[in-house]
Design a protein around this motif. Structure first.
Motif: not given
Ligand SMILES: N[C@@H](CCC[C@H](N)C(=O)O)C(=O)O
Length: 284
Positions: A62, A68, A71-72, A212
């Motif tokens: 992030n 993370s 991340c989709g 997050r």
């Molecule tokens: N900020 C998220 C990680 C990113 C998620 C993403 N943008 C998605 O598309 O799933 C985390 O800290 O879990």
């Protein structure tokens, strides 16, 4: 350092391919690169690495330097990049993430990946595994008071934690006021992504997200999955629904057959570049 700027529905990433693994100062590097004033500017830094068990491995950091599990939107970018720039042999790929080895299926037209379908895995509902502090084994319709307002959220992990909250009008909701307070609330030991949603029809929902470690983003793939799971469990949405995000639409299906959530959407390039840091990024 060679990089490619990519995005999934305007959720944007700096993508780096490295055979050696992520550098020791990755957290500081992510903060420096993602900064929209003094860096390249992105929601996250994504590394494509070799894998012993899949076609490649993805790691996602992030903008605040935290890593993370999932991340989709980034995994669709990685799939497009891998097919178009590393190996175009297969329209079905396996990508190793912190969550699992995930399967992705590519729609290819004239050599270009136009859509990516991703197996986002089984949703994790058990409160202690999300994790969320709750007296219920599954944190559904939990109450949370933040400042002057009482929220009702459902907690779902797609590998990464999400709190899904239904509001009257997601597009006008003061997300910047409440998002950071919920992200860091003691209910969520690992912090949480927060989705504010408005259901229109059983197969259509609008979602805004406070991520997050990032803040508001234009789209969140794992958040869209969590939204459909949380809402389908309550009979508010069908198990197959279109999630309308600021950056565009994702089709989400929570299949009965295997309990897995499938996400379909696009990925795109913005530009290639070279990053040469003119001041040092220190090791922690
Ligand atoms: N900020 C998220 C990680 C990113 C998620 C993403 N943008 C998605 O598309 O799933 C985390 O800290 O879990």
């Amino acid at each position: 350092m060679r990089f490619t700027k990519m995005h999934g529905l305007s959720n944007d990433f700096v993508v780096v391919v490295d055979r050696e693994g992520v550098p020791g100062n990755i957290a500081q590097l992510a903060v420096a690169i993602c900064n929209r004033h003094t860096g390249i500017g992105a929601d996250g830094l994504v590394y494509i690495l070799p894998s012993e068990v899949a076609d490649c491995q993805m790691r996602i950091f992030n903008g605040d330097g935290s890593e993370s599990e999932q991340c989709g939107n980034a995994i669709r970018c990685v799939a497009k990049y891998f097919y178009e720039r590393i190996s175009s042999g297969k329209a079905e790929l396996k990508i190793e993430t912190k969550r699992a080895v995930q399967s992705v299926w590519l729609t290819v037209k004239e050599g270009k990946v136009t859509q990516v379908r991703v197996d986002m895995g089984q949703p994790i509902l058990e409160a202690s595994h999300v994790p969320v502090i709750s007296t219920q084994s599954i944190a559904q319709d939990e109450q949370l008071v933040v400042q002057d307002r009482e929220f009702v959220y459902s907690a779902v992990s797609m590998g990464n934690p999400h709190a899904v909250i239904e509001v009257e009008n997601a597009l006008e909701f003061p997300l910047h006021q409440y998002g950071p307070l919920i992200e860091n609330h003691p209910h969520f030991p690992n912090r949480t992504n927060v989705e504010f949603i408005t259901v229109h029809q059983p197969n259509s929902v609008t979602m805004r997200v406070w991520e997050r470690g990032v803040g508001e983003t234009q789209a969140c793939g794992s958040g869209a999955c969590a939204t459909v799971v949380a809402s389908a469990r309550k009979g508010r949405l069908d198990r197959k629904a279109t999630v309308h995000l600021k950056g565009g639409d994702l089709l989400i299906e929570w299949r009965v057959e295997d309990d897995h959530v499938y996400m379909t959407g696009p990925a795109a390039y913005s530009f290639d570049g070279d990053w040469e840091l003119l001041r040092p990024v220190h090791l922690a």
